[in-house]
Design an enzyme around this catalytic site. Sequence first.
Site, PDB file in Angstrom:
ATOM      1  N   ASP A 199      36.285  39.189  41.371  1.00  0.00           N
ATOM      2  CA  ASP A 199      35.287  40.062  41.994  1.00  0.00           C
ATOM      3  C   ASP A 199      35.949  41.227  42.713  1.00  0.00           C
ATOM      4  O   ASP A 199      37.124  41.172  43.080  1.00  0.00           O
ATOM      5  CB  ASP A 199      34.389  39.280  42.952  1.00  0.00           C
ATOM      6  CG  ASP A 199      35.148  38.662  44.115  1.00  0.00           C
ATOM      7  OD1 ASP A 199      36.238  38.100  43.889  1.00  0.00           O
ATOM      8  OD2 ASP A 199      34.660  38.733  45.262  1.00  0.00           O
ATOM      9  N   GLU A 203      35.545  35.984  46.071  1.00  0.00           N
ATOM     10  CA  GLU A 203      36.573  35.928  47.120  1.00  0.00           C
ATOM     11  C   GLU A 203      36.241  36.866  48.263  1.00  0.00           C
ATOM     12  O   GLU A 203      36.421  36.527  49.437  1.00  0.00           O
ATOM     13  CB  GLU A 203      37.930  36.284  46.517  1.00  0.00           C
ATOM     14  CG  GLU A 203      39.115  36.074  47.470  1.00  0.00           C
ATOM     15  CD  GLU A 203      39.430  37.292  48.338  1.00  0.00           C
ATOM     16  OE1 GLU A 203      40.203  37.145  49.299  1.00  0.00           O
ATOM     17  OE2 GLU A 203      38.892  38.383  48.070  1.00  0.00           O
TER      18      GLU A 203
END
Length: 495
Positions: free
Chosen positions: A77, A144
């Site tokens: 991400d 994350e």
Amino acid sequence: MNNASSTDKPYLGWFAKICSIPHESKHERQLSDYLVTFANERGLAVRQDEAGNILIRKPGTPGLEQAPVVVLQGHMDMVCVKDNGLDFDFAKDPLKLVFDGDSLHADGTSLGADNGIALAYMLALLDSKDIPHPPLEAVVTVDEEVGMGGATAFDASQVTASMFINMDSEEEGVFCVSCAGGRRSRMHIPAAFEDAAAVPESSAFRFFRITVGGLAGGHSGLEIHKERGNSNKLLARVLDDLMQTFPCRLASIHGGTAANAIPKESSAVVFIRADEETLRSRLDDWADVFRHELRGADGAGLHIALESAEGGRIMTEESAGRILDAALLIPTGIASMDMTITTQRLVESSNNFAVMLMEENGVVFQCQTRSSSASRKEALCRQIDVLGAMVGATVEHSGDYPAWEYNPDSRLQPLFEQAYRDLFHKDARVEGIHAGLECGLFSKKFKKLGHPMDFLSFGPEVTGAHSTKETLNLPSAERAWRLLLEVLRRIGEQA
């Protein structure tokens, strides 16, 4: 994109592919599914969990099949930020890459080199047919940036490796060997209120707003060691003095913006019987005191402002007393230093008194506690619990994540250090970080499984992460790639 800039560096070609697929935090499914297709097309074992995390296995190259298995890990991400007014949709539009000499950035948006470059390295290795390497387990997590949700959900029991290389560091030549765990606290201090007109001789009182500002603030982990002023704490000291010196009542108090930011401005409205000139002189004295205390840090710009304010409701003296007692006593700043990593001045434990805000029936304090020692993190949070009980508050904790403690017997650390020295003829730095990394969550999982795991985090130079100024230094990316290949080759030779 300048294709000539990527064809001679396989990882740059894969980075461009990643940038063509939407992968904002919590919206990574399209990229996660692509990774499954990538692995299947190459006959590699792949597992995708419900969260979208990916594990891809690749056997060692000929002659290295029996070498130790190595995890390569990063997150898929990215933080999505764009320039004001830019017509761009992160949910469907590919990033527009701009090669500018030795740097790579995106046109008007964040780049996502944090942590797309790690995934690019992994794909280049998984796709290669001629790069020698030991057996690999590529672990790619989701979410994350928002809360490490992917690492939290990942089933570590499926990992067989004994060495774990995280590639989410952003400073070349610095090997990260520990990180802090953390926890957020919310203390609600109930307060009773009354009409200011009920105060004896209220006509002699005036409402003033007092603001402590001009501080630098900063990240509550990465910059806590700089001993910058905490505006919440400084304002509490000023208010405590005024309460002892003048007939003074507290109407409201607030400061700070986020749990992970050192507060740089805080203000309170007081109902006070003092002439403005005398009050301003006393605040000027406090400003001088704070500038002296913070000399060498961020004291030069500190100021305390005084202005007239409107008001009607004030706290009872008893309520204000409890709130100021809590603000004065709550742990703030560095609590302990790490004495195991001797190559740097590393904070082990800290607490950031981050936010004060008014609610209808009281005041809320928010804190961010960090420590690379689990027991000291618990001790700091227990201090907050006890303080809350003393002032009649309720305390709630949330967002807990574990530390990754330094391993003085690491095999990866000396291997990386020697490879870096041999390749680039200079020494790397070995450091811990007073902030969270996914290594902390993975470390806790492997310990619970009784699975010994050796960790190290490294990466190329990435600046301006999480902003439209995010830039990947291309020579640094090449050096990090060469280092990774050399380390994997040496691990293979140890078989």
